[in-house]
Design a protein around this motif. Sequence first.
Motif, mmCIF file in Angstrom:
data_model
loop_
_atom_site.group_PDB
_atom_site.id
_atom_site.type_symbol
_atom_site.label_atom_id
_atom_site.label_comp_id
_atom_site.label_asym_id
_atom_site.label_seq_id
_atom_site.Cartn_x
_atom_site.Cartn_y
_atom_site.Cartn_z
ATOM 1 N N VAL A 112 68.730 90.824 56.692
ATOM 2 C CA VAL A 112 69.289 90.198 55.981
ATOM 3 C C VAL A 112 69.989 91.175 55.239
ATOM 4 C CG1 VAL A 112 69.904 88.758 54.322
ATOM 5 C CG2 VAL A 112 67.839 88.299 56.640
ATOM 6 N N TRP A 116 72.266 88.904 49.802
ATOM 7 C CA TRP A 116 71.531 88.063 49.981
ATOM 8 C C TRP A 116 70.092 87.967 49.119
ATOM 9 C CZ3 TRP A 116 67.504 85.808 52.024
ATOM 10 C CH2 TRP A 116 66.589 84.297 51.343
ATOM 11 N N ASN A 120 69.368 85.587 45.815
ATOM 12 C CA ASN A 120 69.211 84.673 46.812
ATOM 13 C C ASN A 120 67.535 84.902 46.403
ATOM 14 O OD1 ASN A 120 71.339 82.497 47.673
ATOM 15 N ND2 ASN A 120 71.754 84.781 48.529
ATOM 16 N N ASP A 226 63.071 81.835 55.069
ATOM 17 C CA ASP A 226 64.695 81.559 54.156
ATOM 18 C C ASP A 226 65.437 82.752 55.066
ATOM 19 O OD1 ASP A 226 64.074 78.863 53.279
ATOM 20 O OD2 ASP A 226 64.277 79.547 51.259
ATOM 21 N N TYR A 227 63.989 83.830 54.851
ATOM 22 C CA TYR A 227 64.561 85.528 54.906
ATOM 23 C C TYR A 227 64.707 85.052 56.371
ATOM 24 C CZ TYR A 227 65.109 90.069 55.539
ATOM 25 O OH TYR A 227 65.197 91.518 55.841
ATOM 26 N N TYR A 229 65.858 82.403 58.397
ATOM 27 C CA TYR A 229 66.553 81.953 58.741
ATOM 28 C C TYR A 229 68.406 82.619 58.709
ATOM 29 C CZ TYR A 229 69.459 77.082 59.449
ATOM 30 O OH TYR A 229 70.024 76.590 59.335
ATOM 31 N N GLU A 230 68.516 82.793 57.639
ATOM 32 C CA GLU A 230 69.013 84.197 57.124
ATOM 33 C C GLU A 230 69.230 85.042 58.036
ATOM 34 O OE1 GLU A 230 72.827 85.134 54.562
ATOM 35 O OE2 GLU A 230 71.219 83.471 55.246
ATOM 36 N N GLY A 231 68.785 85.901 58.208
ATOM 37 C CA GLY A 231 68.585 86.755 59.896
ATOM 38 C C GLY A 231 69.722 86.359 61.297
ATOM 39 N N ARG A 233 71.381 83.582 61.246
ATOM 40 C CA ARG A 233 72.543 83.447 60.683
ATOM 41 C C ARG A 233 73.550 84.003 60.774
ATOM 42 N NH1 ARG A 233 76.783 83.444 57.182
ATOM 43 N NH2 ARG A 233 75.349 84.775 55.564
ATOM 44 N N GLN A 234 73.421 85.392 60.194
ATOM 45 C CA GLN A 234 73.781 86.588 60.032
ATOM 46 C C GLN A 234 73.731 87.051 61.476
ATOM 47 O OE1 GLN A 234 72.804 89.233 57.129
ATOM 48 N NE2 GLN A 234 73.075 87.668 55.249
ATOM 49 N N GLU A 237 76.433 85.254 63.490
ATOM 50 C CA GLU A 237 77.812 85.138 62.782
ATOM 51 C C GLU A 237 78.516 86.064 63.314
ATOM 52 O OE1 GLU A 237 79.635 83.313 60.431
ATOM 53 O OE2 GLU A 237 77.939 81.692 61.009
ATOM 54 N N PHE A 276 66.785 76.227 63.853
ATOM 55 C CA PHE A 276 68.028 77.593 63.761
ATOM 56 C C PHE A 276 68.859 76.440 64.723
ATOM 57 C CE2 PHE A 276 71.228 79.983 64.689
ATOM 58 C CZ PHE A 276 71.716 81.437 63.138
#
Length: 510
Positions: A112, A116, A120, A226-227, A229-231, A233-234, A237, A276
């Motif tokens: 990540v 972020w 965050n 959360d980390y 999930y964000e990973g 997502r990135q 993307e 996810f």
Amino acid sequence: MHTVTLRDLMRIWMLFLWCASCNCGPDPRKREALIRLEASRRTGGNITLNEREKLLDGKLQKLKQHDMEARQFPPSMHFFKAKHLIDQSPVFSLLQKMPKGAALHVHDFAMVGVDWLVKNVTYRENCYVCFTHEQTVRFIFSSGQPASRPHCSSWTLLRSLREKIIKSSAFLDRCCIIKLYFIRNLTLFTEDPDRAYPSQDTVWKRFKQAFLVAYGLVTYAPVFKDYLYEGLRQFYEDNIMYVEIRALLPVTYELDGKLNNKDWSMRACQDVVRRFTANYPDFLGARVIFTVHRGINAAEAVKTVEEAMTLHRNYPDIMAGFDFVGQEDLGRPLWYFKDALSLPEDRGVNLPYFFHAGETDSQGTDVDQNLMDALLFNTTRIGHGFALARHPVVKEMSRKMDVPLEVCPISNQVLKLVSDLRDHPAAVLMAEGHPVVISSDDPALFGATALSHDFYEAFMGFGGMSFNLGTLKELVINSLRYSSLPSQTKKKAIEVLLVKWDKFVSESLL
């Protein structure tokens, strides 16, 4: 991958005889035949492009030519100095839009972007910071004042620290300074990498420090989920549809100090991936490769492999296998762990291995034998394999066993195995059609995208003008072909990828 056949050898021999018997200079037809034969050996050399792909390839070659002729060629420069040039490149823009299949070599605490983490996570309630004697920082979440730790200042509640800064007349400048200070501690980025990191040991020390800075943030149980999930997502993307994560599965902690074990971490990973994929149905998912530091002793290794077998049995959908991590030159060689690594076979248990091996330029050492030992222990893939080109027998073993290298260009450069990526051994291996996949290792620590920057460096640096759209197509297919997904899932995944690929080709021609 192209395997040399008897027919190929006969063609080469006939061409040699024709050239040797001719006294009137080289025949252009024979020269053209040699060029075609050599091109067919490269990664992507046997990919047949359709008409639309040929049109896009023509466009891509023109864009590549522009970057090749530029005064500053990014792959010849350190990534920290080249990044702004890559970001402006139309080739890079195209690669960002390209479906990249899977990222198969990524570490858990380096997925990540650090922006972020700072924006965050450090602004959450109950986040404390201390400043070490080595001029780095540590973080922890706690419901009360944390106990002091050696070689660190007293813990300060970050919210209180920021409130004090706001009361000062120059709070904006100071807020920016502290944000930049945190970001610099979480990455390896520096304006002058050659001066900051004069040796491999220096950069590896800084590398390990960055992980320690992130550790207290990411091992806080709510942030851990959360980390991840964000990973995902990135990576999504960046047009990645599947990820395999090297994870230490460390003990996580709650606000009251309660500790969670590896079983909790595996369930957390499972839950996050399910959530996810429910939100992003075209994302295929993620699996974990459980890792441990290669500095452990033989007895600890036995316990760890036993733990890995249990996790693999209990979580077959999310747990892919096992690996060792850490600086290979300073760690114990794989052969040291032979008793532990033999346990699964001795007990009739399937535990796939995904060994880091050959991430070294120390030829002739015990560590340099890790490549051979990885294959002897039937590794599924080889992480990095930087030294493979110096081992012709092991290289041939790898090819015959169809064991690919996970090549991470930016990581190999930043960690000082190679300075100019045109000199990377993977350039030779891909010219021979050796099985490879491109991955990113620790993109957050390098300030790179999830995978696009590494694809640019490999595409431009390893092959120059000889690599084309066929090269890219084979690489993205390889990423799923050599994943740990079940065979039927893998087949369907490649079908989905090719649909995305055709859409990418069509849109890129508009």
